[in-house]
Design an enzyme around this catalytic site. Structure first.
Site, mmCIF file in Angstrom:
data_model
loop_
_atom_site.group_PDB
_atom_site.id
_atom_site.type_symbol
_atom_site.label_atom_id
_atom_site.label_comp_id
_atom_site.label_asym_id
_atom_site.label_seq_id
_atom_site.Cartn_x
_atom_site.Cartn_y
_atom_site.Cartn_z
ATOM 1 N N ASP A 483 0.816 -1.222 0.000
ATOM 2 C CA ASP A 483 0.000 0.000 0.000
ATOM 3 C C ASP A 483 0.846 1.266 0.000
ATOM 4 O OD1 ASP A 483 -2.494 -1.108 0.007
ATOM 5 O OD2 ASP A 483 -2.672 -1.162 2.184
HETATM 6 C C1 BGC Z 1 0.236 1.245 6.274
HETATM 7 C C2 BGC Z 1 -0.136 -0.004 5.515
HETATM 8 C C3 BGC Z 1 -1.619 -0.128 5.434
HETATM 9 C C4 BGC Z 1 -2.262 1.144 4.931
HETATM 10 C C5 BGC Z 1 -3.750 1.033 5.014
HETATM 11 C C6 BGC Z 1 -0.454 2.429 5.676
HETATM 12 O O1 BGC Z 1 -0.157 3.567 6.416
HETATM 13 O O2 BGC Z 1 1.617 1.403 6.289
HETATM 14 O O3 BGC Z 1 0.410 -1.140 6.145
HETATM 15 O O4 BGC Z 1 -1.963 -1.167 4.577
HETATM 16 O O5 BGC Z 1 -1.840 2.253 5.665
HETATM 17 O O6 BGC Z 1 -4.411 2.081 4.448
HETATM 18 C C1 NOJ Z 2 -1.739 -3.794 5.441
HETATM 19 C C2 NOJ Z 2 -2.920 -3.890 4.537
HETATM 20 O O1 NOJ Z 2 -4.036 -4.351 5.256
HETATM 21 C C3 NOJ Z 2 -2.657 -4.787 3.377
HETATM 22 O O2 NOJ Z 2 -3.745 -4.765 2.501
HETATM 23 C C4 NOJ Z 2 -1.387 -4.381 2.687
HETATM 24 O O3 NOJ Z 2 -1.165 -5.286 1.647
HETATM 25 C C5 NOJ Z 2 -0.221 -4.349 3.639
HETATM 26 N N1 NOJ Z 2 -0.528 -3.507 4.741
HETATM 27 C C6 NOJ Z 2 1.077 -3.901 2.985
HETATM 28 O O4 NOJ Z 2 1.055 -2.543 2.701
#
Ligand code: BGC
Ligand code: NOJ
Length: 811
Positions: A483
């Site tokens: 993400d």
């Molecule tokens: C985090 C990710 C997460 C995302 C969700 C980010 O700030 O680092 O792990 O999946 O937010 O929106």
């Molecule tokens: C958490 C999110 O829930 C997941 O969808 C994502 O793939 C990972 N973070 C990595 O960014």
């Protein structure tokens, strides 16, 4: 240092020191009514949706940590104390919290009185039941004043925290018998209320927070409790609470149970009132009556335990590793069920108001729980697919209460569609239920737009095919699985969300090798499915696209010693030796090795060796290396994190199993096992003070080697790590894989393992599997006997439902 221990026979983790390095929590409920409960009684409840139907209030990130909960206060004339130590923090003579499968008990002993609170949500019940058992272990008579406590949330957890000009005037309660009803907004658009009861006549109560505590007192010193006298306050606005006051006299050796029910009711519009302004309490009273004695509560708890016996008996393993067995047989499966129920909504790191159900998250979670509850997995798949669009794109998240796609986050995460193939094929392989493919499923929940679920899989596959970049690799869109790799975002404005901003996308050449590998892996699953249902033309069409992708990866995705991670907006490499920072990433190397790309040419082994050399450390495999030390506007959020944390070189546990599975493709069981152990919570129990979060569940992230405090974990419970590690250990290390035609046995283990046993229930039959490894092999099955008869290949043919068989596997 440890703060407790596992009790495997009872499937509990026993916490013996309340000062855990972080609140260690548990989850209650598995269908509609849910609660979070910490080892000191903190936490809250909600109905279905942690944002829109929050029942009790909780204060995230507060001082002190873990503020708000379901508390019991005891005034025994000498001291004022709580069985969970908090909130009073009166030193206890002894303390023990047992977190079990959807129930918790918290026991404190003080001045010869033992107080044990049991918390659980009975099956099929919209209520949390609490049984408080008080025992006098002395030779004197004990007179105890018991105050219960919950604080009502004004339903919408988000506005509850911000709109005080309104909130302070809306609160309403009703008090009848020993039940306190919370009916804020019931008179207008809400047709629901909550209640909190005790199964004894109460000698007093409070429902107004300020009266109960005193305006400037904390949870640790309610003025009524200190004075030993309730004030019978009736809340009008401000902050309604519910506190029952019950006096208990215990003779020497005597004990007494009090049962409390914290419930939720919905009434039909025309059935809301008993009389003017008096709510219709019929349903509440019926639920209260179901649990009005300790015996009834005990029966309900036994039913819950039996339910879990059944869930956990589908897959059980016995190895020489006790710590492994307890994860596979108990805690990892439990965590998978929790991620099924909660997705990423409510934990002590997720506030319950941020996110709904993730498209990719929920599909991946499915591989962790489908064997336990295939029927609910089926329903989940249909819900997820219903948020897709005709071109295969989809909402990134949806709200559990409405099941509608979440407009705020929208779409454009280009890995999303492929995960639907994983979820669906995992379901069919487990259940054998191909009829799900014919199920009519709408697009964007629009009635009338229904096509078959199979068609949804086709458009998922084609979404990648139709969104290829200049090098024949998948366009990443807003982001792929990571993400935080926001290659079209280009944000210079701290008020913009990395997740939803695309300041540049026109002419973007941002392409993802992670999606490329993902496409090959699940594309092949799609082809296999097509062949299995006899759709050979589609299988052939799809296979061509997969072959082309493999070629594109070999041509443009290989950096010499590992797989490149991506190409940025301008077409520059990311995750290449040419880069100064972020030379190598875990995701593309995980997916391309899982896909076995370049296995014969030695690319898989080489990529995995590079991972070992550059990404592995004492606590697990970090996401990238070297970490980013400055903000790269063309990469986005990933470079916003300090080095060693989260997606910037943290040990992102979710994708460690991708490398583990990659190692099994290469046949290196020793490496797979070494990686598995490093992040497995039961193996890090000894360093709990560093690790910080619960030793019985996976955390999303452990700080990596470049962090200030390597080894410190964060974000426990709601993470795809649960499903992926369960998948890796059961299907790739132990190697018991459901397929369309039977169970495939393909272990890849450490050479020192002499063997192991698995009992697997599969499509109604029971398989008693014994794997022997006398020669210290890592992979490769030399013979399989089913009930003494040798079979060809390594797929055990399906047994009739109800049958059981003995499977002897020699490696
Ligand atoms: C985090 C990710 C997460 C995302 C969700 C980010 O700030 O680092 O792990 O999946 O937010 O929106
Ligand atoms: C958490 C999110 O829930 C997941 O969808 C994502 O793939 C990972 N973070 C990595 O960014």
């Amino acid at each position: 240092m440890k703060y407790g221990h596992f009790d495997d026979n009872r499937r509990e983790y026993v916490i013996t020191n309340p000062r855990t390095p972080w609140p260690w929590i548990n989850y209650l409920g598995n269908e509609d009514f849910f609660s979070l409960v910490s080892n000191t009684g903190g936490g809250y409840s909600f109905y279905k949706d942690a944002k829109f139907r929050r029942i009790t209030r909780y204060r995230y990130n507060n001082v002190p940590m873990d503020s708000g909960g379901k508390y019991f206060y005891i005034n025994d004339g000498e001291s004022v104390w709580s069985p969970g130590w908090k909130p009073c923090k009166t030193e206890l003579d002894s303390y023990e919290c047992r977190h079990g499968m959807n129930y918790s008990t918290i026991k404190g002993v003080k001045n010869g009185v033992e107080a044990e609170a049991l918390y659980f949500v009975p099956l099929k019940t919209w209520a949390e039941v609490q049984k408080l058992t008080l025992r006098n272990t002395t030779n004197e008579v004990k007179k105890l004043k018991i105050f219960s406590f919950v604080e009502w949330c004004l339903w919408n957890a988000a506005t509850d925290m911000e709109n005080f000009q309104r909130n302070f005037s809306t609160g309403e309660v009703e008090i009848e018998d020993s039940v306190i009803y919370h009916k804020t907004e019931y008179k207008e658009r809400r047709d629901h209320f909550a209640y909190y009861s005790v199964n004894e006549p109460m000698q007093g109560f409070d429902t107004d927070r300020e009266t109960f505590f005193g305006l400037y007192n904390g949870f640790d010193e309610p003025q009524t409790v200190l004075e030993g006298a309730p004030r019978n306050s009736e809340a009008h606005g401000w902050s309604p609470i519910a506190s029952h006051y019950v006096e208990v006299t215990l003779q020497p050796g005597e004990s007494k149970d009090l049962v409390y029910v914290l419930g939720y009711v919905e009434n039909a519009q025309d059935d809301k009132w008993e009389s003017k302004n008096i709510i219709n309490k019929t349903k509440a009273k019926a639920t209260i009556a179901r649990f009005d004695t300790a015996e009834k509560v005990d029966v309900a708890l036994e039913e819950l335990k039996a339910y879990w016996d059944k869930l956990l008996n589908v897959f059980t393993v016995k190895t020489s590793e006790e710590k492994l067995d307890r994860m596979v047989n108990i805690w990892n499966q439990y965590q998978c069920m929790i991620t099924f129920c909660f997705s990423r909504s409510a934990s002590f790191f997720e506030s319950g108001i941020g996110r709904g159900m993730g498209f990719r998250d929920s599909n991946q979670d499915l591989v962790g729980f489908v064997h336990q509850i295939p029927e609910r997995a089926r329903e989940r798949i249909i819900d997820i697919a219903s948020t897709q669009f005709p071109d295969g794109g989809c909402y990134h998240q949806y709200q559990p209460l409405t099941k509608k796609g979440n407009n705020e986050i929208g779409q454009g995460f280009n890995d999303d569609p492929m995960w639907l193939i994983l979820g669906t094929t995992a379901y069919i392989k487990e259940s054998g239920d191909f009829t799900i493919l014919d199920e009519p499923v709408p697009f964007d929940n629009e009635a009338g737009s229904e096509v078959s679920l199979f068609h949804h899989l086709t458009v998922s596959f084609d979404h990648v095919v139709n969104n290829l970049g200049p090098l024949g690799l998948p366009l990443s869109g807003r982001a792929d699985w990571n993400d935080c790799l926001n290659l079209n975002c280009f944000s210079n404005d701290p008020n913009e969300s990395f997740q939803t901003t695309e300041n540049k996308s026109e002419g973007s050449q941002a392409q993802s090798l992670m999606i490329a590998g993902l496409f090959v892996v699940y594309g092949r699953d799609y082809v296999e499915l097509c062949k299995t249902i006899g759709n050979f033309a589609e299988a052939e069409r799809a296979q061509k696209h997969i072959d082309a992708m493999v070629e594109a990866i070999k041509l443009n995705g290989w950096d010499g010693d590992w797989f490149i991670r991506a190409y940025d907006y301008f077409g520059n490499k990311i995750g290449s030796k040419e880069n100064e920072e972020g030379k190598i990433f875990i995701e593309s190397n995980g997916w391309c090795t899982m896909a076995g790309i370049g296995l014969e040419e030695g690319m898989v082994a080489k990529a995995l060796d590079s991972v070992k050399e550059r990404l592995d450390c004492e606590h697990g495999i970090v996401l990238n290396n070297p970490p980013f030390t400055k903000y790269y506007i063309e990469y986005g959020e990933i470079s916003s994190y300090p080095p060693g944390y989260k997606e910037n070189a943290g040990i992102f546990c979710h994708n460690n199993p991708w490398i583990i599975i990659g190692e099994t493709v290469q046949g290196r069981g020793d490496r797979a096992w070494e990686y598995f152990r490093k992040i497995c919570p039961s193996y890090t129990e000894e360093i709990s003070e560093l690790h910080k979060v619960e030793p019985y569940v996976y955390a999303q992230m452990i700080a990596g080697k470049d962090a200030f405090k390597p080894g410190e974990a964060k974000n426990s419970w709601l993470t795809g790590t649960a499903a992926w590690n369960y998948y890796a250990i059961t299907q790739y290390i132990l190697g018991i894989q459901p397929t369309y035609t039977g169970l495939r046995i393909e272990p890849c283990i450490a050479p020192e393992w002499k063997g192991f046993q698995v009992t697997r229930k599969f499509r109604g039959a029971t398989y008693e599997i014994e794997v022997r490894n006398p020669n210290g092999a890592m992979k490769g099955v030399s013979s399989i006997l089913v009930d003494g008869k040798r079979i060809e290949g390594n797929i055990i043919p399906l047994m009739p439902a109800g049958a059981s068989c003995k499977v002897e596997v020699l490696m």
